[in-house]
Design an enzyme around this catalytic site. Structure first.
Site, mmCIF file in Angstrom:
data_model
loop_
_atom_site.group_PDB
_atom_site.id
_atom_site.type_symbol
_atom_site.label_atom_id
_atom_site.label_comp_id
_atom_site.label_asym_id
_atom_site.label_seq_id
_atom_site.Cartn_x
_atom_site.Cartn_y
_atom_site.Cartn_z
ATOM 1 N N ASN A 11 0.871 -1.182 0.000
ATOM 2 C CA ASN A 11 0.000 0.000 0.000
ATOM 3 C C ASN A 11 0.905 1.228 0.000
ATOM 4 O OD1 ASN A 11 -1.817 2.049 0.479
ATOM 5 N ND2 ASN A 11 -2.290 1.433 2.590
ATOM 6 N N TRP A 12 1.011 1.853 -1.160
ATOM 7 C CA TRP A 12 1.956 2.974 -1.300
ATOM 8 C C TRP A 12 1.398 4.273 -0.723
ATOM 9 C CZ3 TRP A 12 4.050 2.187 -7.034
ATOM 10 C CH2 TRP A 12 4.739 0.965 -7.083
ATOM 11 N N LYS A 13 0.136 4.266 -0.366
ATOM 12 C CA LYS A 13 -0.518 5.464 0.198
ATOM 13 C C LYS A 13 -0.281 6.686 -0.713
ATOM 14 C CE LYS A 13 -0.101 3.422 4.721
ATOM 15 N NZ LYS A 13 -0.134 3.582 6.168
ATOM 16 N N HIS A 99 -9.600 0.879 4.816
ATOM 17 C CA HIS A 99 -8.325 1.074 5.517
ATOM 18 C C HIS A 99 -8.573 1.999 6.714
ATOM 19 C CE1 HIS A 99 -4.269 2.422 6.414
ATOM 20 N NE2 HIS A 99 -3.842 1.363 5.763
ATOM 21 N N GLU A 101 -7.051 4.424 7.837
ATOM 22 C CA GLU A 101 -6.891 5.856 7.554
ATOM 23 C C GLU A 101 -8.145 6.410 6.877
ATOM 24 O OE1 GLU A 101 -3.092 5.512 5.589
ATOM 25 O OE2 GLU A 101 -2.202 4.962 7.505
ATOM 26 N N GLU A 169 -5.488 -5.259 10.498
ATOM 27 C CA GLU A 169 -4.479 -4.229 10.716
ATOM 28 C C GLU A 169 -4.783 -3.494 12.020
ATOM 29 O OE1 GLU A 169 -2.424 -2.936 6.883
ATOM 30 O OE2 GLU A 169 -4.242 -1.749 7.027
ATOM 31 N N GLY A 175 2.277 2.052 10.830
ATOM 32 C CA GLY A 175 3.232 3.149 10.715
ATOM 33 C C GLY A 175 3.942 3.498 12.010
ATOM 34 N N SER A 213 3.216 -2.339 10.347
ATOM 35 C CA SER A 213 4.662 -2.342 10.616
ATOM 36 C C SER A 213 5.363 -3.648 10.239
ATOM 37 C CB SER A 213 4.940 -1.982 12.082
ATOM 38 O OG SER A 213 4.552 -0.641 12.325
ATOM 39 N N GLY A 234 2.761 -1.242 4.324
ATOM 40 C CA GLY A 234 2.764 0.179 3.983
ATOM 41 C C GLY A 234 4.180 0.665 3.727
ATOM 42 N N GLY A 235 4.784 1.286 4.734
ATOM 43 C CA GLY A 235 6.094 1.924 4.582
ATOM 44 C C GLY A 235 7.154 1.046 3.929
HETATM 45 C C1 PEP Z 1 -0.932 0.077 6.116
HETATM 46 O O1 PEP Z 1 -1.158 1.276 6.216
HETATM 47 O O2 PEP Z 1 -1.711 -0.642 5.486
HETATM 48 C C2 PEP Z 1 0.263 -0.439 6.754
HETATM 49 C C3 PEP Z 1 0.292 -1.691 7.035
HETATM 50 O O3 PEP Z 1 1.271 0.472 7.014
HETATM 51 P P1 PEP Z 1 2.706 0.157 7.671
HETATM 52 O O4 PEP Z 1 3.197 -1.143 7.084
HETATM 53 O O5 PEP Z 1 3.547 1.316 7.305
HETATM 54 O O6 PEP Z 1 2.474 0.014 9.148
#
Ligand code: PEP
Length: 253
Positions: A11-13, A99, A101, A169, A175, A213, A234-235
């Site tokens: 997920n590149w956001k 998600h 967010e 999640e 994050g 994470s 994500g990151g």
């Molecule tokens: C996400 O936002 O879907 C996610 C898992 O982010 P991160 O891996 O950065 O915690």
């Protein structure tokens, strides 16, 4: 019985410019090509304006293209929104819905998320429906009840293992660099599996991703937990080398 084939989804956001997206997609495609046909299914979800360039960079590879959200309606006066059918036309086969967010920053309720998931199915996309508890809900011992409630309200009834993926999640893990223990992940994924098996004919085959994470160091441990059928990243999906390490950490099924 072996579980479903793992799916590693990035997920590149709202990150990067067009050239970054195309370069990253090309690098992911190259590393998946080098891995060969076995191993995990792989998906990247760039921002909407980058779908075309990323799709081009992925062409000929087995990396799937997905989006990060869709609208429930197929068309109409919804300024700034994107229909699931438009994503299908843009080459997507998956879309994230619900998600945390989106739930937090755009006030998306379970009902809204369910309508979006239904739209994804209507358009021929696979919906990845995200659920997860906040820190205060976990601290209050309400994790399983919160997740069960989100699943009850967010999943479309006519879904199956071919068009629905659930992503667990925990909001406090996204994050933050914090992850649940493997026992906590196993507890929630086991409860999700039981719920899916009770509701869907092929619930045992539905993929349940862990997200929050995930990185190159913890991926193997998290992906080895029972009923973890992949990861939503994500990151760590913004770097091709790290993402490749996570893809390689998935058990082969
Ligand atoms: C996400 O936002 O879907 C996610 C898992 O982010 P991160 O891996 O950065 O915690």
């Amino acid at each position: 019985m072996p579980g479903p084939k793992p799916l590693i989804a990035g997920n590149w956001k709202m990150n990067g410019r067009l050239a970054d997206a195309a370069k990253l997609a090309g690098a992911v495609a190259a590393s998946v090509r080098a891995l060969g046909p076995d191993g995990a299914d792989v998906l990247v979800c760039p921002p909407f304006p980058h779908l075309g360039a990323v799709g081009q960079a992925l062409s000929g590879s087995r990396v799937h293209l997905g989006a990060q959200d869709c609208h429930a309606e197929a068309g109409g006066a919804f300024t700034g929104d994107v229909a699931a059918e438009m994503l299908k036309d843009a080459g997507c086969s998956f879309v994230l819905v619900g998600h945390s967010e989106r739930r937090a920053l755009h006030a998306e309720t379970d009902g809204v998320v369910q309508a979006k998931a239904r739209a994804a199915l209507r358009a021929g996309l696979t919906a990845i429906v995200c659920v997860g508890e906040t820190l205060s809900e976990r601290d209050g011992g309400r994790t399983l009840a919160v997740v069960a409630g989100q699943l009850a309200g967010s999943l479309p009834d006519d879904a199956n293992a071919g068009n629905l993926v659930v992503a667990y999640e925990p909001v406090w893990a996204i994050g933050t660099g914090r992850t649940p223990t493997t026992a906590q992940v196993a507890e929630v994924h086991g409860a999700i599996r039981a719920g899916l098996s009770g509701r869907f004919k092929d619930g045992a085959k539905l993929r349940i991703l862990y997200g929050g994470s995930v990185n190159a160091l913890n991926a193997a441990e998290l992906l080895a937990v029972a009923d973890v059928d992949g990861a939503l990243v994500g990151g760590a999906s913004l770097r091709a080398d790290t993402f490749e390490t996570i893809i390689k950490a998935a058990p082969r099924r």
